[in-house]
Scaffold this active site. Structure first.
Site: not given
Ligand code: FPP
Length: 258
Positions: A35, A39, A48, A52, A81, A83-84, A212-213
């Site tokens: 993650d 940022r 962004r 990546h 699923t 991220n679309w 978080r998961i």
């Protein structure tokens, strides 16, 4: 300073103080939620997608180091699923990344004896992404070292629903009885079944300070140790991985026992 903040501060100190010991236990299966790419780029006034791209270089560094350390499986959450829902140009860029990654990195994966596997609904990926992934799996299938397990178009809840459906079909067809449904039978229907003895995650790392998961390996993380790193994924590197494993080595896993 309140108690919680104090405790957290102590924890941060503990984290910076520990170092990894090559002679101690190494987590066999590490899962990472990579993650903070967006940022990282925004902090540098870049688009962004630049985050990546840099994140892909971190994947290379971490893969190499994990394999050298003797990790058996490295699961990386590359595309969920959910991220679309991102803007089309970002999704297109993310779908091109596996192509660039495998184009440039398969020779090193071969050198490191690393085998590529993928979990997720890959039939829904664009053709060029699917082709690149399938070629990397085929090229590395004889490798016997670490498994680099990419989660692409993966979602933990969907995985559990699909497994439940597959088992229900078997009951309906009379192949098994309801009483036959055990944890090991359930695991056979999960997307991690090919990982055999290493299906369960030992150590789950999430970068960027989020805790978080996010629908990642819900079944497989049942007894994993969690580690939340403050670094944004493009800033994470070999030393950060070693530091995380140093923390893991100090943990006491009890699996519900004493
Ligand atoms: C989360 O950061 C990251 C992703 C959704 C993509 C992860 C992809 C890579 C690290 C590239 C490597 C992939 C391959 C296949 C080699 P974010 O964009 O949510 O960051 P933010 O929370 O700062 O916006």
């Amino acid at each position: 300073m309140n108690w919680l903040f104090k405790k957290r501060n102590q924890k941060e100190k503990e984290i910076t103080a520990v170092s990894f010991n090559a002679d101690e236990k190494i987590p066999q299966h590490i899962a990472i939620i990579m993650d903070g790419n967006g940022r990282w780029a925004q902090n540098k006034f870049m688009p962004r997608i630049a985050g990546h791209k840099e994140g892909m270089n971190t994947v290379k560094k971490v893969t190499k180091r994990a394999s050298q350390m003797g990790v058996k499986v490295l699961s990386l959450y590359a595309f969920s699923t959910e991220n679309w829902k991102r803007p089309d140009d970002e999704v297109s860029f993310l779908m091109q990344l596996p192509v660039d990654f495998f184009d440039t990195f398969v020779p090193e994966l071969m050198e490191q004896n690393v085998q590529v596997q993928v979990m997720g609904f890959i039939e829904q990926l664009p053709k060029h992404t699917r082709n690149a992934v399938e070629k990397a799996i085929a090229d590395t299938k004889e490798n016997t070292g670490m498994v680099l397990n990419f989660a692409l178009n993966y979602g933990g809840r969907s995985e559990l629903i699909e497994a439940s459906k597959a088992i229900a079909e078997k009951v309906k067809a009379g192949e098994i009885e309801v009483e036959d449904i055990t944890e090991s039978l359930f695991e056979e229907s999960l997307m991690t079944h090919a990982l055999k003895d290493y299906q369960n995650v030992d150590f789950m790392i999430r970068t960027s300070g989020e805790e978080r998961i996010s629908n990642f390996m819900l079944w497989q993380n049942a007894y994993s140790e969690f580690y939340f790193s403050q670094e944004l994924w493009p800033d994470f590197n070999e030393q950060a991985l070693e530091q995380a494993i140093g923390v893991y080595q100090k943990r006491h896993r009890r699996f519900g026992g004493l």
